[in-house]
Structure formats: structure tokens, C-alpha cells
Design a protein around this motif. Structure first.
Motif, mmCIF file in Angstrom:
data_model
loop_
_atom_site.group_PDB
_atom_site.id
_atom_site.type_symbol
_atom_site.label_atom_id
_atom_site.label_comp_id
_atom_site.label_asym_id
_atom_site.label_seq_id
_atom_site.Cartn_x
_atom_site.Cartn_y
_atom_site.Cartn_z
ATOM 1 N N GLN A 135 0.836 -1.189 0.000
ATOM 2 C CA GLN A 135 0.000 0.000 0.000
ATOM 3 C C GLN A 135 0.876 1.246 0.000
ATOM 4 O O GLN A 135 1.936 1.279 0.624
ATOM 5 C CB GLN A 135 -0.896 0.037 1.237
ATOM 6 N N THR A 136 0.435 2.294 -0.672
ATOM 7 C CA THR A 136 1.135 3.565 -0.594
ATOM 8 C C THR A 136 0.822 4.202 0.758
ATOM 9 O O THR A 136 -0.137 3.831 1.449
ATOM 10 C CB THR A 136 0.687 4.518 -1.709
ATOM 11 N N LEU A 137 1.613 5.185 1.128
ATOM 12 C CA LEU A 137 1.364 5.886 2.378
ATOM 13 C C LEU A 137 0.012 6.586 2.371
ATOM 14 O O LEU A 137 -0.689 6.640 3.388
ATOM 15 C CB LEU A 137 2.480 6.905 2.641
ATOM 16 N N THR A 138 -0.374 7.109 1.208
ATOM 17 C CA THR A 138 -1.678 7.761 1.090
ATOM 18 C C THR A 138 -2.796 6.763 1.315
ATOM 19 O O THR A 138 -3.798 7.067 1.994
ATOM 20 C CB THR A 138 -1.825 8.425 -0.286
ATOM 21 N N GLU A 139 -2.645 5.561 0.767
ATOM 22 C CA GLU A 139 -3.663 4.525 0.971
ATOM 23 C C GLU A 139 -3.736 4.107 2.441
ATOM 24 O O GLU A 139 -4.838 3.888 2.975
ATOM 25 C CB GLU A 139 -3.356 3.319 0.082
ATOM 26 N N ILE A 140 -2.590 3.991 3.101
ATOM 27 C CA ILE A 140 -2.577 3.654 4.528
ATOM 28 C C ILE A 140 -3.265 4.756 5.337
ATOM 29 O O ILE A 140 -4.088 4.486 6.223
ATOM 30 C CB ILE A 140 -1.131 3.447 5.019
ATOM 31 N N TYR A 141 -2.939 6.008 5.012
ATOM 32 C CA TYR A 141 -3.531 7.157 5.702
ATOM 33 C C TYR A 141 -5.048 7.167 5.521
ATOM 34 O O TYR A 141 -5.809 7.302 6.491
ATOM 35 C CB TYR A 141 -2.920 8.444 5.156
ATOM 36 N N ASP A 142 -5.490 7.011 4.280
ATOM 37 C CA ASP A 142 -6.935 7.041 3.997
ATOM 38 C C ASP A 142 -7.665 5.909 4.702
ATOM 39 O O ASP A 142 -8.802 6.090 5.173
ATOM 40 C CB ASP A 142 -7.175 6.957 2.485
ATOM 41 N N ARG A 195 -6.830 4.569 7.548
ATOM 42 C CA ARG A 195 -6.921 4.887 8.976
ATOM 43 C C ARG A 195 -7.969 5.968 9.223
ATOM 44 O O ARG A 195 -8.636 5.962 10.259
ATOM 45 C CB ARG A 195 -5.549 5.308 9.508
ATOM 46 N N VAL A 196 -8.104 6.886 8.286
ATOM 47 C CA VAL A 196 -9.172 7.883 8.393
ATOM 48 C C VAL A 196 -10.526 7.191 8.320
ATOM 49 O O VAL A 196 -11.436 7.478 9.106
ATOM 50 C CB VAL A 196 -9.038 8.944 7.284
ATOM 51 N N ALA A 197 -10.663 6.234 7.386
ATOM 52 C CA ALA A 197 -11.931 5.532 7.206
ATOM 53 C C ALA A 197 -12.319 4.724 8.446
ATOM 54 O O ALA A 197 -13.505 4.635 8.791
ATOM 55 C CB ALA A 197 -11.841 4.608 5.990
ATOM 56 N N GLU A 198 -11.328 4.163 9.129
ATOM 57 C CA GLU A 198 -11.632 3.363 10.315
ATOM 58 C C GLU A 198 -11.730 4.206 11.575
ATOM 59 O O GLU A 198 -12.044 3.707 12.653
ATOM 60 C CB GLU A 198 -10.581 2.265 10.502
ATOM 61 N N GLY A 199 -11.458 5.505 11.448
ATOM 62 C CA GLY A 199 -11.647 6.421 12.559
ATOM 63 C C GLY A 199 -10.458 6.590 13.486
ATOM 64 O O GLY A 199 -10.570 7.272 14.513
ATOM 65 N N THR A 200 -9.300 6.014 13.153
ATOM 66 C CA THR A 200 -8.124 6.170 14.013
ATOM 67 C C THR A 200 -7.356 7.443 13.698
ATOM 68 O O THR A 200 -6.495 7.862 14.483
ATOM 69 C CB THR A 200 -7.183 4.960 13.875
ATOM 70 N N LEU A 201 -7.643 8.078 12.567
ATOM 71 C CA LEU A 201 -7.052 9.366 12.222
ATOM 72 C C LEU A 201 -8.155 10.310 11.767
ATOM 73 O O LEU A 201 -9.171 9.873 11.214
ATOM 74 C CB LEU A 201 -6.021 9.223 11.090
ATOM 75 N N HIS A 202 -7.928 11.605 11.974
ATOM 76 C CA HIS A 202 -8.825 12.629 11.452
ATOM 77 C C HIS A 202 -8.253 13.134 10.130
ATOM 78 O O HIS A 202 -7.065 13.436 10.028
ATOM 79 C CB HIS A 202 -8.958 13.796 12.434
ATOM 80 N N ALA A 203 -9.084 13.238 9.128
ATOM 81 C CA ALA A 203 -8.624 13.709 7.826
ATOM 82 C C ALA A 203 -8.113 15.139 7.918
ATOM 83 O O ALA A 203 -8.733 15.989 8.556
ATOM 84 C CB ALA A 203 -9.767 13.624 6.809
#
Length: 362
Positions: free
Chosen positions: A3-10, A12-20
Motif C-alpha cells: 500500500q502507498t502511504l496515502t492509501e494507509i492514511y486514507d 486509517r481515516v476511514a476506520e476512525g483512528t485518524l482525522h482527515a
């Protein structure tokens, strides 16, 4: 599949562990470029391989700077976790303390240039160094850091670092700063310098208006402290922060992204001094202190250390969260030192303010 870093980030945003955050997401392609360079296959030596370079060249790194709470450390951690190469993630202050200790040992052997074998030892174990909070406050560090990092780059080490300051503001107004200036040129030459501009300061936002002083000590205070700790660390796994001060290890048992946590007895029950507390204040942005007891002549030495600790945190604008036996004014009411404690109690009150520490940027 990688996975790219952007895909990993997105994800985590989708699962709620990060805020976009658009500013954070915009930096991921820069980190992805560094990652791709580090993970690219290294050419094998040819017929004349014995004359070939022993290590691959350093990939151009990244210097990510911006205000406190912008998500710099989170982005670096995401990058570091995902990059497959020999690596180390370390607080910059702790790294430089290690280097100074190794230099001290190397000089005992009367080596002509102590820095070279120390840099070679670092380069032998890692290809990537990820530093949290690059800052220079010590003249001993300032005098060696330029040549140290140029040697590391020459040995093929790539650096990704966060900082609260633009490179030109490092060691600002420091003693003999002209001797430090070449390091700024090294940074500009070897790292892409990028500011993260975000309207959201997560750490201050989480604490804004929140209670940060809990009393009396007990289950309610402990649960409140644990809840804030989870909020500030994102429930992530924590590490120990080990600071080497005059060849002694000063340890904060729980540390994550600039947030440290220790008990009163860990910090004040041991024979620590002003230099130790200054090192702690320089290494953390938020410090959580559990179980501050009533203070009196029976624990006079511990009380003196607590006063010194609070002074160091106050001057460094560190955000303090604590649980205590009583309100600040009633912590130390009798015995030698109680009068002097009035200033400490006043500072404890001031440090509870919602905006305390917000102006600390470096």
C-alpha cells in the motif's frame, strides 16, 4: 500487496483512528518518494565489485517543520513503520546524548578523529534515521552536528526529521552560532525542507478547556488521567524515553510523540537534579505526573526536587497534567520550605490555564 502511504492514511481515516487533514495528506507523496528510494533494489557488484561502493548512496530525505500538534510526528511514524529498510526512530535529543557519550568513550582510546568511528557505527546498523523534534540547544551538540550528519550522509544514511523550527532558526542566538551555520547548509543540501501548515493543532485542541489537575488521589483521578493519556497518545503503543545526562540515564517510562508520563516518585523520589529536569523539559511537550502527595518535612528532599521540576517545566512552557493529594495551595502547608512553595503553587495554578504552552513552538 504494497500500500502507498496515502492509501494507509486514507484507510486509517476511514476506520476512525485518524482525522482527515488536507495539509497532512498533501505531504504523503513526498514521504512516498523517500520510501520508494529506500526500497528500490540495490545494484549488485559487478566483475569489479570489490572496488565498488560498500553502501548504497543516501536517498534525499525530508525535514518536516511546523507548529506543535500539526501531525508531524504521526506522519513520520506512519512513514517509518511502512518503510522496509534497516531503520531507527528516535527523539533527536536522545540521539545526540548517545552520540556525545560514544564520543567520550572513543576519545579514551586516543583516536585521532573520534567522530568518524562513531558515525560509522551508526551507519553500520541503519540506512534510515527518523528523528522526532530536531532542535539544538546545547553548544556541544552545535559544534559537532554539521560534520556528524555530513559523515552520516556520505555513509549512505537517509534522514527524515520533524522540527518546530525552520532550519535557519535552529540554535538561534546560540553561543558561537557562526560555527553552527554550515549544518544549515547540510540540511538544505541533503533534505527537502517542507512546512506543514494546518489549521488544526490536535494536541492543544484535545486539552483546550480540559481539566488537567485532578485531586484527591484515587480511582476517579486515576481514571481521568488514563482517559487523557489515551486521548493524547491515540491508544498507540508507547516507548521509554531515555535521556543521557552527564553519562547517567534519566528515564521516562511512558512516552509517545512528545507526551511523557511518570509518577511523582519516579521523578522526585530519585536523586535527580536541575540538569535532569531541564533535559526532561526539553524533550517533552506534555508531561503527565501521577500521585503528587502532601509535602512536608517528612519528604523535604522530594519536595525540593518537585519545586525544581515545576520550575523547569514552567520556564520551558511544557503542558502539565497531574493528579495530586490536594489543591496546589494545600500541598505543602507546614515545615521548612512551605513559604517558598507558594510560588510553586502559583505556577501550578497558572499552568492549568487552557492556553498554557500554546506559544511554545521550538
Amino acid at each position: 500487496m504494497r500500500q502507498t502511504l496515502t492509501e494507509i492514511y486514507d484507510a486509517r481515516v476511514a476506520e476512525g483512528t485518524l482525522h482527515a487533514d488536507a495539509a497532512q495528506r498533501a505531504l504523503l507523496p513526498l514521504l512516498e518518494t523517500v520510501r520508494a528510494g529506500l526500497e528500490a533494489p540495490v545494484a549488485k557488484p559487478g566483475l569489479f565489485g570489490r572496488f565498488s561502493r560498500q553502501r548504497p548512496e543516501a536517498v534525499r530525505g525530508l525535514y518536516l517543520w511546523g507548529g506543535v500538534g500539526r501531525g508531524k510526528s504521526m506522519l513520520m511514524d506512519l512513514f517509518c513503520e511502512a518503510t522496509r529498510t534497516p531503520k531507527r526512530r528516535v527523539h533527536f535529543h536522545a540521539f545526540m546524548q548517545e552520540i556525545q557519550a560514544k564520543l567520550h568513550e572513543a576519545r579514551k582510546s586516543n583516536v585521532q578523529d573520534a567522530l568518524k568511528p562513531v558515525a560509522e557505527e551508526v551507519a553500520a546498523s541503519v540506512r534510515l534515521l527518523c528523528f522526532d523534534e530536531m532542535q539544538i540547544t546545547d553548544i556541544a551538540d552545535a559544534m559537532i552536528v554539521g560534520r556528524l550528519f555530513q559523515t552520516l550522509f556520505d555513509l549512505g544514511v537517509t534522514v527524515v526529521t520533524t522540527s518546530n523550527r525552520v532550519p535557519e532558526d535552529l540554535y538561534k542566538n546560540g553561543l558561537n552560532r557562526q560555527l553552527f551555520l554550515p549544518f544549515i547548509e547540510v540540511i538544505r543540501d541533503q533534505l527537502d525542507v517542507q512546512e506543514i501548515e494546518s489549521e488544526t493543532d490536535y494536541r492543544q485542541h484535545r486539552l483546550q478547556g480540559a481539566q488537567v489537575y485532578f485531586h484527591p488521589i484515587g480511582r476517579v483521578a486515576s481514571e481521568a488521567m488514563n482517559a487523557l493519556w489515551d486521548e493524547l497518545t491515540g491508544h498507540d503503543e508507547t516507548t521509554r524515553l531515555v535521556l543521557n545526562v552527564k553519562n547517567r540515564d534519566v528515564v521516562i517510562e511512558h512516552f509517545h510523540n512528545g507526551v511523557g508520563r511518570a509518577s511523582f516518585w519516579d521523578l522526585c523520589g530519585r536523586m535527580l537534579g536541575p540538569g535532569d529536569y531541564l533535559a526532561i523539559a526539553g524533550a517533552v511537550r506534555v508531561l503527565m505526573v501521577d500521585d503528587i502527595p502532601h509535602l512536608s518535612s517528612s519528604n523535604f528532599n522530594e519536595a525540593k526536587r518537585f519545586v525544581t521540576l515545576i520550575d523547569a517545566l514552567y520556564e520551558a512552557k511544557v503542558r502539565l497534567i497531574c493528579s495530586a493529594a490536594d489543591e496546589p495551595e494545600r500541598l505543602y502547608t507546614e515545615g521548612e520550605g512551605s513559604f517558598e512553595f507558594e510560588r510553586t503553587a502559583s505556577r501550578l495554578r497558572e499552568m492549568q490555564g487552557a492556553e498554557w504552552g500554546a506559544e511554545r513552538a521550538g
